[in-house]
Write a protein that holds these residues in place. Structure first.
Motif, PDB file in Angstrom:
ATOM      1  N   ARG A 134      -3.371   1.565 -11.898  1.00 52.71           N
ATOM      2  CA  ARG A 134      -1.922   2.166 -11.503  1.00 52.71           C
ATOM      3  C   ARG A 134      -1.633   3.126 -12.714  1.00 52.71           C
ATOM      4  O   ARG A 134      -1.814   2.947 -13.967  1.00 52.71           O
ATOM      5  CB  ARG A 134      -0.712   1.046 -11.538  1.00 52.71           C
ATOM      6  N   ALA A 135      -0.715   4.180 -12.475  1.00 53.76           N
ATOM      7  CA  ALA A 135      -0.324   5.073 -13.254  1.00 53.76           C
ATOM      8  C   ALA A 135       0.912   4.227 -14.062  1.00 53.76           C
ATOM      9  O   ALA A 135       1.536   3.508 -13.654  1.00 53.76           O
ATOM     10  CB  ALA A 135       0.072   6.478 -12.838  1.00 53.76           C
ATOM     11  N   PRO A 136       1.315   5.024 -15.186  1.00 51.01           N
ATOM     12  CA  PRO A 136       2.574   4.556 -15.942  1.00 51.01           C
ATOM     13  C   PRO A 136       3.723   5.094 -14.973  1.00 51.01           C
ATOM     14  O   PRO A 136       3.589   5.841 -14.492  1.00 51.01           O
ATOM     15  CB  PRO A 136       2.516   5.346 -17.304  1.00 51.01           C
ATOM     16  N   GLY A 137       4.639   4.028 -14.792  1.00 51.48           N
ATOM     17  CA  GLY A 137       5.705   4.434 -13.995  1.00 51.48           C
ATOM     18  C   GLY A 137       5.651   4.131 -12.637  1.00 51.48           C
ATOM     19  O   GLY A 137       6.797   3.996 -11.995  1.00 51.48           O
ATOM     20  N   VAL A 138       4.654   3.373 -12.152  1.00 51.31           N
ATOM     21  CA  VAL A 138       4.552   3.018 -10.800  1.00 51.31           C
ATOM     22  C   VAL A 138       5.400   1.725 -10.788  1.00 51.31           C
ATOM     23  O   VAL A 138       5.025   0.641 -11.450  1.00 51.31           O
ATOM     24  CB  VAL A 138       2.965   2.719 -10.373  1.00 51.31           C
ATOM     25  N   ASN A 182      -4.928  14.869  -3.459  1.00 53.84           N
ATOM     26  CA  ASN A 182      -4.642  15.460  -4.586  1.00 53.84           C
ATOM     27  C   ASN A 182      -3.334  14.974  -5.150  1.00 53.84           C
ATOM     28  O   ASN A 182      -2.838  15.343  -6.421  1.00 53.84           O
ATOM     29  CB  ASN A 182      -4.133  17.032  -4.080  1.00 53.84           C
ATOM     30  N   HIS A 183      -2.686  13.731  -4.318  1.00 56.96           N
ATOM     31  CA  HIS A 183      -1.916  13.270  -4.905  1.00 56.96           C
ATOM     32  C   HIS A 183      -2.127  11.801  -5.674  1.00 56.96           C
ATOM     33  O   HIS A 183      -1.347  11.166  -6.082  1.00 56.96           O
ATOM     34  CB  HIS A 183      -0.601  12.766  -3.890  1.00 56.96           C
ATOM     35  N   LEU A 184      -3.329  11.604  -5.768  1.00 56.74           N
ATOM     36  CA  LEU A 184      -3.842  10.361  -6.276  1.00 56.74           C
ATOM     37  C   LEU A 184      -3.394  10.262  -7.932  1.00 56.74           C
ATOM     38  O   LEU A 184      -3.035   9.264  -8.417  1.00 56.74           O
ATOM     39  CB  LEU A 184      -5.420  10.144  -6.461  1.00 56.74           C
ATOM     40  N   GLU A 185      -3.451  11.423  -8.720  1.00 54.87           N
ATOM     41  CA  GLU A 185      -3.130  11.251  -9.947  1.00 54.87           C
ATOM     42  C   GLU A 185      -1.530  10.808 -10.312  1.00 54.87           C
ATOM     43  O   GLU A 185      -1.262  10.469 -11.308  1.00 54.87           O
ATOM     44  CB  GLU A 185      -3.499  12.524 -10.798  1.00 54.87           C
ATOM     45  N   CYS A 186      -0.685  11.020  -9.115  1.00 57.15           N
ATOM     46  CA  CYS A 186       0.769  10.633  -9.333  1.00 57.15           C
ATOM     47  C   CYS A 186       0.777   9.347  -9.357  1.00 57.15           C
ATOM     48  O   CYS A 186       1.687   8.645 -10.161  1.00 57.15           O
ATOM     49  CB  CYS A 186       1.585  10.889  -8.168  1.00 57.15           C
ATOM     50  N   TRP A 187      -0.256   8.174  -8.963  1.00 55.80           N
ATOM     51  CA  TRP A 187      -0.064   7.208  -8.904  1.00 55.80           C
ATOM     52  C   TRP A 187      -1.291   6.259  -9.621  1.00 55.80           C
ATOM     53  O   TRP A 187      -0.766   5.041  -9.893  1.00 55.80           O
ATOM     54  CB  TRP A 187      -0.363   6.602  -7.134  1.00 55.80           C
ATOM     55  N   ILE A 236       0.551  -1.236   0.113  1.00 53.92           N
ATOM     56  CA  ILE A 236       0.010  -0.100   0.204  1.00 53.92           C
ATOM     57  C   ILE A 236       0.817   1.396  -0.143  1.00 53.92           C
ATOM     58  O   ILE A 236       1.907   1.210   0.870  1.00 53.92           O
ATOM     59  CB  ILE A 236      -1.028   0.103   1.133  1.00 53.92           C
ATOM     60  N   VAL A 237       0.621   2.090  -0.892  1.00 52.60           N
ATOM     61  CA  VAL A 237       1.314   3.428  -0.991  1.00 52.60           C
ATOM     62  C   VAL A 237       0.574   4.564  -0.162  1.00 52.60           C
ATOM     63  O   VAL A 237      -0.559   4.869  -0.515  1.00 52.60           O
ATOM     64  CB  VAL A 237       1.563   3.822  -2.431  1.00 52.60           C
ATOM     65  N   ASP A 247       6.509  -2.024 -10.301  1.00 51.63           N
ATOM     66  CA  ASP A 247       6.321  -3.415 -10.027  1.00 51.63           C
ATOM     67  C   ASP A 247       6.426  -3.916  -8.890  1.00 51.63           C
ATOM     68  O   ASP A 247       5.651  -4.621  -8.340  1.00 51.63           O
ATOM     69  CB  ASP A 247       6.891  -4.227 -11.230  1.00 51.63           C
ATOM     70  N   ALA A 248       7.341  -3.354  -8.135  1.00 48.91           N
ATOM     71  CA  ALA A 248       7.820  -3.921  -6.997  1.00 48.91           C
ATOM     72  C   ALA A 248       6.866  -3.507  -5.976  1.00 48.91           C
ATOM     73  O   ALA A 248       6.245  -4.135  -5.012  1.00 48.91           O
ATOM     74  CB  ALA A 248       9.132  -3.105  -6.297  1.00 48.91           C
ATOM     75  N   VAL A 249       5.750  -2.446  -6.180  1.00 51.18           N
ATOM     76  CA  VAL A 249       4.795  -1.895  -5.481  1.00 51.18           C
ATOM     77  C   VAL A 249       3.633  -2.380  -5.476  1.00 51.18           C
ATOM     78  O   VAL A 249       2.999  -2.920  -4.622  1.00 51.18           O
ATOM     79  CB  VAL A 249       4.574  -0.333  -5.488  1.00 51.18           C
ATOM     80  N   THR A 250       3.286  -2.820  -6.803  1.00 53.22           N
ATOM     81  CA  THR A 250       2.037  -3.285  -7.372  1.00 53.22           C
ATOM     82  C   THR A 250       2.238  -4.849  -7.277  1.00 53.22           C
ATOM     83  O   THR A 250       1.156  -5.433  -7.455  1.00 53.22           O
ATOM     84  CB  THR A 250       1.592  -2.814  -8.607  1.00 53.22           C
ATOM     85  N   GLY A 251       3.104  -5.549  -6.995  1.00 50.46           N
ATOM     86  CA  GLY A 251       3.236  -7.104  -7.246  1.00 50.46           C
ATOM     87  C   GLY A 251       3.124  -7.632  -8.779  1.00 50.46           C
ATOM     88  O   GLY A 251       2.533  -8.498  -9.032  1.00 50.46           O
ATOM     89  N   GLY A 252       3.387  -6.463  -9.744  1.00 52.17           N
ATOM     90  CA  GLY A 252       3.125  -6.807 -11.117  1.00 52.17           C
ATOM     91  C   GLY A 252       1.846  -6.828 -11.607  1.00 52.17           C
ATOM     92  O   GLY A 252       1.578  -6.712 -12.791  1.00 52.17           O
ATOM     93  N   GLN A 253       0.847  -6.276 -10.744  1.00 54.36           N
ATOM     94  CA  GLN A 253      -0.401  -5.964 -11.033  1.00 54.36           C
ATOM     95  C   GLN A 253      -0.775  -4.811 -11.918  1.00 54.36           C
ATOM     96  O   GLN A 253      -0.039  -3.678 -11.807  1.00 54.36           O
ATOM     97  CB  GLN A 253      -1.459  -6.174 -10.261  1.00 54.36           C
ATOM     98  N   ASP A 254      -1.951  -4.530 -12.485  1.00 54.20           N
ATOM     99  CA  ASP A 254      -2.115  -3.043 -13.194  1.00 54.20           C
ATOM    100  C   ASP A 254      -2.903  -2.262 -12.082  1.00 54.20           C
ATOM    101  O   ASP A 254      -3.496  -1.239 -12.627  1.00 54.20           O
ATOM    102  CB  ASP A 254      -2.936  -3.431 -14.363  1.00 54.20           C
TER     103      ASP A 254
END
Length: 324
Positions: free
Chosen positions: A91-95, A60-65, A53-54, A97-104
């Motif tokens: 997920r946004a481009p550039g997030v 206002n930071h949602l669109e960064c991620w 979880i990030v 894979d280590a954070v998302t477990g490779g998911q979208d």
């Protein structure tokens, strides 16, 4: 230099920091730095495909991620952030894979703790996306920490700094709500109940399906002590305790009812018979019983009602993982 400034410097340098939140203490790293995030997995012994979880300083930071963010996400953020609600979004481009477990998808939340919020705001002010990945600061699958001392006990020198924000107010992990497919889906129950979500968005969240994204803290065995555990109905507790005593074994009892009047050779830990207060005390009580030198932790069965759903979820997973 104060502790917040030092924590920001450590995070920017790719190090790990223990962070207090209102739910449990998190093991924080710069979420935009894959090498730093990898240290979380090493310190916890966590599977690499298990998403994190990030934590962000505000909606206002949602669109960064995230991308394709539904209006409902902003409505829920308005109602529940800062607070113990995690939203799963595309997920946004550039997030990494280590954070998302490779998911979208990616899990995001704004924690409701003043120390965590100050850290996030100061970290964001240094530039970048301002996100801190922070799963619970414990060995993977074990009891989540609700004090700074728990973090130090669990992880020792693997954490460069632990910010002490006192005992956690909620005491169990956040509610996780998947908004990535349009229909809200409850992936993990927590302090924010389905009824509260229904009041905010007009519909009860659906139950997860096999196609739901993987989410933090949803493995079958989790939140568990090293000591074996067993669930027992309250009416059968005396019978089990007598049998244990006659066999020369000691129990640690996690109960919400009064102990027997007479002396008892077992450790009795009584929690409030109310779900919010029980949740607040649960992990600290399990940790205490795990260290009590008992042969078995016996959990008195809790009520089977919606109000107890989050506690029941944590106990079910702890029972599945205990002694493993």
């Amino acid at each position: 230099m104060n502790d917040i400034a030092r924590a920001v410097e450590l995070l920017k340098a790719g190090e790990l920091v223990g962070i207090p939140t209102e739910t449990v203490y998190g093991l924080g790293a710069d979420a935009a730095n894959p090498a730093a995030v990898a240290k979380i997995f090493t310190a916890k012994g966590r599977p690499a495909d298990h998403p994190l979880i990030v934590h962000i300083p505000g909606a206002n930071h949602l669109e960064c991620w995230a991308v394709d963010i539904p209006d409902l996400a902003y409505e829920l953020a308005e109602d529940f952030w800062p607070g113990p609600l995690t939203l799963i979004l595309k997920r946004a481009p550039g997030v990494p894979d280590a954070v998302t477990g490779g998911q979208d998808t990616v899990g995001l939340r704004v924690p409701g703790h003043p120390v965590a919020l100050e850290l996030l705001r100061e970290f964001a002010a240094t530039g970048g996306s301002g996100g801190i990945a922070a799963p619970s600061a414990n060995r993977f699958g074990r009891i989540s920490p609700t004090t700074a001392d728990h973090v130090r006990e669990e992880l020792g020198d693997a954490v460069s700094l632990v910010l002490d924000g006192g005992p956690c107010r909620v005491g169990i992990e956040s509610t996780i709500l998947d908004l990535s497919t349009g229909t809200p889906v409850l992936l993990r129950p927590g302090h924010i109940t389905p009824a509260a979500i229904q009041a905010a968005c007009g519909a009860l969240p659906a139950a997860p399906t096999a196609a739901a994204p993987r989410a933090s803290g949803t493995l079958e065995a989790h939140y568990a002590p090293a000591t074996p555990m067993r669930r027992v109905e309250g009416s059968r507790l005396p019978e089990l305790l007598d049998a244990m005593q006659h066999s020369g074994r000691r129990c640690g009892v996690l109960a919400h009812s009064q102990p027997p009047q007479s002396g008892m050779p077992h450790v009795w830990k009584m929690l409030p018979a109310e779900p919010v207060a029980y949740a607040h005390d649960l992990y600290a009580a399990l940790r205490e019983l795990d260290h009590a030198g008992v042969d078995l932790i016996v959990v008195e069965a809790i009520p089977d009602s919606p109000a107890w759903q989050a506690v029941g979820d944590r106990l079910r997973r702890a029972l599945a993982g205990a002694g493993a």
